[in-house]
Design a protein around this motif. Structure first.
Motif, PDB file in Angstrom:
ATOM      1  N   ALA A   1       0.839  -1.171   0.000  1.00 43.17           N
ATOM      2  CA  ALA A   1       0.000   0.000   0.000  1.00 43.17           C
ATOM      3  C   ALA A   1       0.884   1.233   0.000  1.00 43.17           C
ATOM      4  N   ALA A   2       0.529   2.178  -0.828  1.00 41.55           N
ATOM      5  CA  ALA A   2       1.294   3.421  -0.923  1.00 41.55           C
ATOM      6  C   ALA A   2       0.911   4.339   0.220  1.00 41.55           C
ATOM      7  N   ALA A   3       1.911   5.010   0.764  1.00 38.99           N
ATOM      8  CA  ALA A   3       1.665   5.965   1.845  1.00 38.99           C
ATOM      9  C   ALA A   3       1.032   7.228   1.268  1.00 38.99           C
ATOM     10  N   ASN A   4       0.179   7.840   2.071  1.00 40.02           N
ATOM     11  CA  ASN A   4      -0.408   9.110   1.674  1.00 40.02           C
ATOM     12  C   ASN A   4       0.628  10.218   1.888  1.00 40.02           C
ATOM     13  N   THR A   5       0.817  11.048   0.891  1.00 38.89           N
ATOM     14  CA  THR A   5       1.749  12.169   1.025  1.00 38.89           C
ATOM     15  C   THR A   5       1.050  13.453   0.632  1.00 38.89           C
ATOM     16  N   THR A   6       1.511  14.514   1.201  1.00 38.42           N
ATOM     17  CA  THR A   6       0.964  15.828   0.883  1.00 38.42           C
ATOM     18  C   THR A   6       2.106  16.735   0.469  1.00 38.42           C
ATOM     19  N   CYS A   7       1.945  17.395  -0.637  1.00 36.85           N
ATOM     20  CA  CYS A   7       2.940  18.373  -1.086  1.00 36.85           C
ATOM     21  C   CYS A   7       2.446  19.760  -0.702  1.00 36.85           C
ATOM     22  N   VAL A   8       3.295  20.473  -0.014  1.00 39.56           N
ATOM     23  CA  VAL A   8       2.977  21.855   0.346  1.00 39.56           C
ATOM     24  C   VAL A   8       3.909  22.745  -0.455  1.00 39.56           C
ATOM     25  N   PRO A   9       3.355  23.603  -1.279  1.00 39.98           N
ATOM     26  CA  PRO A   9       4.219  24.463  -2.085  1.00 39.98           C
ATOM     27  C   PRO A   9       4.990  25.445  -1.197  1.00 39.98           C
ATOM     28  N   VAL A  10       6.223  25.713  -1.600  1.00 39.86           N
ATOM     29  CA  VAL A  10       7.038  26.693  -0.893  1.00 39.86           C
ATOM     30  C   VAL A  10       6.695  28.065  -1.454  1.00 39.86           C
ATOM     31  N   VAL A  11       6.300  28.973  -0.583  1.00 43.87           N
ATOM     32  CA  VAL A  11       5.939  30.323  -0.998  1.00 43.87           C
ATOM     33  C   VAL A  11       7.158  31.217  -0.787  1.00 43.87           C
ATOM     34  N   PRO A  12       7.648  31.860  -1.859  1.00 44.94           N
ATOM     35  CA  PRO A  12       8.814  32.732  -1.691  1.00 44.94           C
ATOM     36  C   PRO A  12       8.450  33.944  -0.835  1.00 44.94           C
ATOM     37  N   PRO A  13       9.450  34.520  -0.181  1.00 46.36           N
ATOM     38  CA  PRO A  13       9.165  35.691   0.643  1.00 46.36           C
ATOM     39  C   PRO A  13       8.610  36.829  -0.210  1.00 46.36           C
ATOM     40  N   SER A  14       7.818  37.663   0.408  1.00 42.05           N
ATOM     41  CA  SER A  14       7.238  38.813  -0.270  1.00 42.05           C
ATOM     42  C   SER A  14       7.912  40.082   0.242  1.00 42.05           C
ATOM     43  N   TYR A  15       8.537  40.815  -0.657  1.00 46.01           N
ATOM     44  CA  TYR A  15       9.239  42.039  -0.299  1.00 46.01           C
ATOM     45  C   TYR A  15       8.376  43.238  -0.681  1.00 46.01           C
ATOM     46  N   THR A  16       8.323  44.225   0.187  1.00 48.15           N
ATOM     47  CA  THR A  16       7.557  45.437  -0.071  1.00 48.15           C
ATOM     48  C   THR A  16       8.524  46.584  -0.275  1.00 48.15           C
ATOM     49  N   TYR A  17       8.301  47.380  -1.336  1.00 48.41           N
ATOM     50  CA  TYR A  17       9.153  48.543  -1.584  1.00 48.41           C
ATOM     51  C   TYR A  17       8.872  49.628  -0.548  1.00 48.41           C
ATOM     52  N   TYR A  18       9.936  50.171   0.018  1.00 51.83           N
ATOM     53  CA  TYR A  18       9.873  51.322   0.914  1.00 51.83           C
ATOM     54  C   TYR A  18      10.994  52.281   0.539  1.00 51.83           C
ATOM     55  N   PRO A  19      10.738  53.589   0.620  1.00 53.31           N
ATOM     56  CA  PRO A  19      11.867  54.518   0.557  1.00 53.31           C
ATOM     57  C   PRO A  19      12.737  54.271   1.799  1.00 53.31           C
ATOM     58  N   ILE A  20      14.035  54.473   1.673  1.00 55.56           N
ATOM     59  CA  ILE A  20      14.926  54.239   2.819  1.00 55.56           C
ATOM     60  C   ILE A  20      14.490  55.078   4.018  1.00 55.56           C
ATOM     61  N   SER A  21      14.069  56.302   3.778  1.00 53.35           N
ATOM     62  CA  SER A  21      13.662  57.180   4.883  1.00 53.35           C
ATOM     63  C   SER A  21      12.469  56.622   5.664  1.00 53.35           C
ATOM     64  N   ALA A  22      11.681  55.732   5.059  1.00 52.11           N
ATOM     65  CA  ALA A  22      10.514  55.160   5.747  1.00 52.11           C
ATOM     66  C   ALA A  22      10.885  53.985   6.643  1.00 52.11           C
ATOM     67  N   ILE A  23      12.068  53.393   6.442  1.00 56.22           N
ATOM     68  CA  ILE A  23      12.420  52.199   7.225  1.00 56.22           C
ATOM     69  C   ILE A  23      13.625  52.386   8.124  1.00 56.22           C
ATOM     70  N   ASN A  24      14.271  53.551   8.085  1.00 57.79           N
ATOM     71  CA  ASN A  24      15.458  53.696   8.919  1.00 57.79           C
ATOM     72  C   ASN A  24      15.229  54.517  10.184  1.00 57.79           C
ATOM     73  N   THR A  25      13.988  54.575  10.639  1.00 61.06           N
ATOM     74  CA  THR A  25      13.693  55.237  11.904  1.00 61.06           C
ATOM     75  C   THR A  25      13.884  54.250  13.061  1.00 61.06           C
ATOM     76  N   VAL A  26      14.110  54.794  14.252  1.00 61.98           N
ATOM     77  CA  VAL A  26      14.350  53.959  15.428  1.00 61.98           C
ATOM     78  C   VAL A  26      13.395  54.342  16.550  1.00 61.98           C
ATOM     79  N   ASP A  27      13.222  53.400  17.494  1.00 59.95           N
ATOM     80  CA  ASP A  27      12.385  53.686  18.661  1.00 59.95           C
ATOM     81  C   ASP A  27      13.234  54.377  19.734  1.00 59.95           C
ATOM     82  N   GLY A  28      12.678  54.573  20.908  1.00 61.03           N
ATOM     83  CA  GLY A  28      13.352  55.269  22.001  1.00 61.03           C
ATOM     84  C   GLY A  28      14.616  54.594  22.507  1.00 61.03           C
ATOM     85  N   THR A  29      14.774  53.302  22.214  1.00 64.77           N
ATOM     86  CA  THR A  29      15.976  52.581  22.657  1.00 64.77           C
ATOM     87  C   THR A  29      17.033  52.503  21.543  1.00 64.77           C
ATOM     88  N   GLY A  30      16.727  53.076  20.369  1.00 63.94           N
ATOM     89  CA  GLY A  30      17.669  53.032  19.252  1.00 63.94           C
ATOM     90  C   GLY A  30      17.515  51.814  18.369  1.00 63.94           C
TER      91      GLY A  30
END
Length: 178
Positions: A1-30
C-alpha cells in the motif's frame, strides 16, 4: 500500500518597496522600528565594498541623501560593488553596532554611472538622521595625530573644527587608511 503524502508548495518571501527614509527610523531605545521587515530598497551605491574577501558591505543612498548600509556574509550573484551603480536590494532590516542595515537576500542591478549626491556639510553634533547619509566636515584637524594608526581592520580618529569634535572611523578598505 502506498503511503499518503501531501505536497505543500514553498511560498517565496514577499518584499515590499519602501523609501529608505521610511524604514530607517528607530524607537526610544535606538532599535529600528522596522527590524525584521522584508523590504525592497532602491538607491545608488556611494562607496566601495567595506568587506575584504567574501561577502558585501556598502551603502546605497537615495537622491534626498538618505542612505542605509547593505550587508551580506557571502557574495551575491557575482555583484562587484561599484560607486554609481543603481540597485534594487531585497532583504530584511537588521541592526549591528547601532547601525540599521539591510541584510541582503538578493541584488537587482539597474544601471551604472549614476550621479552621487552632494555631501551634507556637518557643523554640529551628528544625530540619528545623519546615519547612512553622505556627509562632509570642513576645516578639520586631528585632535590626537597618533590615533591615525593605519593598523588593523580600521581605526577611529577624533577630528575637530575648533568648536566641535567628531569621532571618524577609517576602514582598512578605503584610500585614507594608509
Amino acid at each position: 500500500a502506498a503511503a499518503n503524502t501531501t505536497c505543500v508548495p514553498v511560498v517565496p518571501p514577499s518584499y515590499t518597496y519602501y523609501p529608505i527614509s521610511a524604514i530607517n527610523t528607530v524607537d526610544g531605545t535606538g532599535t529600528p522600528d522596522s527590524l525584521g521587515v522584508l523590504v525592497e530598497l532602491r538607491g545608488v551605491v556611494h562607496c566601495g565594498d567595506f568587506r575584504s574577501g567574501v561577502g558585501l558591505e556598502f551603502y546605497i543612498v537615495e537622491p534626498n541623501n538618505t542612505g542605509i548600509k547593505a550587508y551580506a556574509s557571502s557574495d551575491l550573484a557575482s555583484y562587484v560593488v561599484t560607486e554609481g551603480d543603481s540597485l534594487h536590494l531585497l532583504g530584511s532590516i537588521g541592526q549591528i553596532s547601532g547601525r540599521t542595515e539591510i541584510l541582503l537576500d538578493s541584488i537587482q542591478f539597474i544601471s551604472s554611472g549614476n550621479a552621487t549626491v552632494t555631501p551634507m556639510v556637518i557643523t554640529s553634533a551628528l544625530t540619528e538622521t545623519n546615519e547612512g547619509s553622505v556627509i562632509q566636515f570642513n576645516n578639520v584637524s586631528l585632535v590626537t595625530p597618533s590615533q591615525w594608526t593605519g593598523a588593523g581592520s580600521g581605526f577611529n580618529v577624533d577630528v575637530t573644527d575648533g568648536s566641535n569634535t567628531w569621532s571618524v572611523r577609517v576602514d582598512n578598505d578605503v584610500d585614507l587608511y594608509t
